[in-house]
Enzyme design. Structure first.
Site, short mmCIF file in Angstrom:
data_model
loop_
_atom_site.label_atom_id
_atom_site.label_comp_id
_atom_site.label_asym_id
_atom_site.label_seq_id
_atom_site.Cartn_x
_atom_site.Cartn_y
_atom_site.Cartn_z
N ARG A 88 43.73 -18.47 -63.52
CA ARG A 88 42.48 -18.14 -62.84
C ARG A 88 42.50 -17.93 -61.31
O ARG A 88 43.17 -18.34 -60.62
CB ARG A 88 41.38 -19.20 -63.18
N LYS A 233 36.71 -19.84 -69.37
CA LYS A 233 36.16 -20.63 -68.58
C LYS A 233 34.71 -20.24 -67.74
O LYS A 233 33.81 -20.78 -67.48
CB LYS A 233 36.96 -21.20 -67.39
N HIS A 252 33.45 -31.45 -69.55
CA HIS A 252 34.93 -31.03 -69.71
C HIS A 252 35.97 -32.03 -70.25
O HIS A 252 36.40 -32.92 -69.41
CB HIS A 252 35.53 -30.67 -68.40
N SER A 270 45.03 -32.30 -65.18
CA SER A 270 46.29 -31.82 -65.51
C SER A 270 47.20 -32.99 -65.19
O SER A 270 47.38 -33.65 -64.32
CB SER A 270 46.71 -30.47 -65.11
N LYS A 274 45.46 -36.26 -71.18
CA LYS A 274 44.28 -35.99 -72.03
C LYS A 274 44.55 -35.47 -73.40
O LYS A 274 44.13 -36.04 -74.41
CB LYS A 274 43.27 -35.16 -71.32
N ASP A 289 38.67 -29.62 -75.46
CA ASP A 289 38.31 -29.24 -74.00
C ASP A 289 36.97 -29.25 -73.53
O ASP A 289 36.64 -29.53 -72.47
CB ASP A 289 39.11 -27.64 -73.60
N ARG A 354 50.37 -20.29 -72.23
CA ARG A 354 49.34 -20.77 -73.04
C ARG A 354 49.24 -20.24 -74.47
O ARG A 354 50.06 -19.28 -74.77
CB ARG A 354 48.06 -20.37 -72.28
#
Length: 570
Positions: A88, A233, A252, A270, A274, A289, A354
């Site tokens: 991003r 996002k 989130h 990160s 999680k 997420d 990803r």
């Protein structure tokens, strides 16, 4: 709805929706596609071919035939490249500041919302729409956000690449045939012209990339980046604005549910674990997420998962490994040219490799992705300073404080130039996507936790016995035992004592975990070094929180005072 137009345009450009031709095939049912009229945009250009809600197989064909760098891997997933941008671009994300947003949104220090004016937005929008109109085909997805049927949002994504269309097919909630026939006007539209740059000499622009959000027009424009995560996002930011307006908390977080119906929310930046800790074969996955918490319970915002792939292995993450099959999208991975076997350890393109796949690809996913009110709210921190307890029970004010803080620590090797532990804070564990001030989300969280009897927990998945470099990381097996004890309720039945400085309640025992590590001071041989490090971290917390002290929560400001008092004392 005609692309290049909205409800706010002049009457001579009124949007229309018409039924497109039916695709008749002998071996499948007839499916009616309702596509927007191909009509004139502001600059008199026309769409020539709208490819509407194509299936994964159709999108594969378009990607492989027309998009350089697209391949089928050995497991059947579509591997593709996002171009120069492999992540991003938060500094290029802007929001129109107007009568709708100037008093509502979080602006200024610490805010992710960089302002722009409507005129500049319209310049970028015109540039994006004209580019899309000039193509020989555009891909259009009509889909939903939020599994809560009463609060779902209709989204339309217009894009130039089959890869982007397949990505959003996976990440949003896929409509049934009946839902598509009755879709009507979308609540929000994305114009993704990411292959085309913005004009760097346009006011507010600082690069050739611009991701622009206009709340009043219900539109987003993407220029100069083909990274698909901008769409995901971007829509999450929209939900962070729309849902609180309905008294629904957007979060989130990861979320799972036990066989008895007990729901847990997992927050963490990160590297905190999680994904690992919220993935539990003994529990149902509601989502990984993005979630909403309404007066009915929790619901997943998305219809898919967007998993990190770096160093992915079948042994560590079997569910993610097995989900990367036909229909999944792999971004920026490296693979063998002949066997098409993916090398997940290869960082030659980016470390941010990803995979995007429908949530149904996870065996224990709960469909529909909704659940009752959470019983536990778990805040995860990888404390590389080694001074936070492995687990602490939080009161409401402490939960708000640590939720707003959103703490974890980076260690050497995580990012270039980092030689020692570095504290990092991200408000509400997702500052980059917040639209309102963090205290508003925290106040809603406290209200819902109090109303529905949820317990807050702070779990340290980082270091013990010293900071990074001298101590050792808390064993994952111990953390799993702690999470199990939270789920079962047994951790509520033990005795607690309060720590110094942070005032955290730590349990005297957890089944399967050595009692001596529960209080971190016990694990440090150098007690003076422990105290110095503890005070250092406390100071970092206090400095970070100064940004949030000037907002009043509640009419009498009592909640704000309690929250500030819940921070460390040094």
């Amino acid at each position: 709805m005609a692309f290049g137009e909205t409800e706010t345009q002049p009457q001579n450009q009124t949007p229309e929706v018409v039924q497109a031709k039916k695709h008749d095939q002998n071996d499948v049912d007839k499916v009616s596609h309702f596509t927007p009229t191909i009509c004139v945009s502001d600059s008199a250009l026309k769409f020539t071919n709208v490819l509407y809600n194509l299936t994964p197989a159709e999108l594969y064909e378009h990607a492989l035939k027309y998009e350089k760098g697209s391949f089928i891997t050995s497991t059947g997933a579509l591997a593709t490249q996002s171009g120069a941008k492999t992540g991003r671009s938060p500094r290029d994300k802007r929001v129109v500041k107007d009568a709708t947003t100037q008093d509502d949104l979080w602006w200024g220090k610490g805010s992710p919302n960089i302002e722009m004016d409507e005129h500049t937005f319209m310049i970028n929008r015109e540039r994006a729409v004209d580019y899309l109109n000039c193509l020989d085909k555009v891909f259009v997805n009509d889909q939903f956000l939020n599994w809560d049927s009463e609060n779902k949002i209709k989204v339309r994504i217009v894009s130039a690449r089959a890869y982007h269309s397949l990505f959003m097919h996976n990440m949003c909630i896929r409509p049934t045939k009946e839902e598509l026939e009755n879709f009507g006007t979308p609540d929000f539209t994305i114009y993704n012209a990411g292959k085309f740059p913005c004009n760097r000499y346009t006011h507010y622009m600082t690069s050739s990339t611009s991701v622009d959000l206009h709340v009043a027009r219900k539109e987003m424009v993407i220029l100069g980046t083909m990274y698909a995560g901008e769409m995901k996002k971007g829509l999450f930011s929209v939900m962070h604005y729309l849902m609180p307006k309905r008294q629904i908390l957007s979060l989130h977080s990861g979320c799972n549910m036990g066989k008895s119906g007990d729901v847990a929310l997992f927050f963490g930046l990160s590297g905190t674990g999680k994904t690992t800790l919220s993935t539990d074969h003994n529990r149902y996955l509601i989502g990984d997420d993005e979630h909403c918490w309404s007066d009915k319970g929790v619901s997943n915002i998305e219809g898919g998962c967007y998993a990190k792939c770096i160093d992915l292995s079948r042994e560590k993450e079997p569910d993610i490994w097995n989900a990367i099959k036909f229909g999944a999208v792999l971004e920026n991975v490296a693979f063998d040219d002949h066997t098409r076997l993916v090398n997940y350890a290869d960082k030659s393109v980016t470390e941010n490799t990803r995979a995007a796949y429908p949530i149904e690809f996870i065996p224990n996913a709960l469909i529909p992705c909704v659940g009752p009110h959470p019983k536990n709210v778990i805040l995860l921190a990888c404390d590389a300073f080694g001074v936070l307890p492995p687990v602490s029970k939080l009161n409401l004010a402490q939960t708000m404080y640590h939720f707003i803080s959103g703490y974890t620590a980076l260690v050497a090797g995580t990012e270039d130039g980092i030689k020692e532990p570095t504290a990092t804070f991200s408000a509400c564990f997702g500052a980059a996507f917040l639209m309102l001030h963090p205290t508003k989300y925290a106040a809603m969280l406290a209200e819902k936790m109090q109303m529905h009897g949820a317990t807050g927990w702070l779990v340290n998945t980082g270091w013990s016995g010293g900071s990074y470099g001298s101590g050792s990381r808390i064993k994952l097996a111990y953390t799993r035992k702690i999470i199990d004890a939270i789920h079962s309720g047994s951790l509520l039945k033990t005795e607690y004592k309060k720590t110094k400085v942070f005032g955290l309640e730590i349990p005297s025992e957890v089944e399967g975990v050595p009692s001596e590590i529960l209080d971190p001071v016990n694990t440090w041989s150098d007690k003076n070094a422990y105290n110095e490090t503890l005070m250092k971290l406390a100071g970092l917390f206090k400095n970070n929180f100064e940004t949030f002290t000037n907002y009043q929560i509640g009419e009498d400001n009592k909640l704000t005072e309690e929250m500030l008092a819940a921070g460390p004392h040094c």
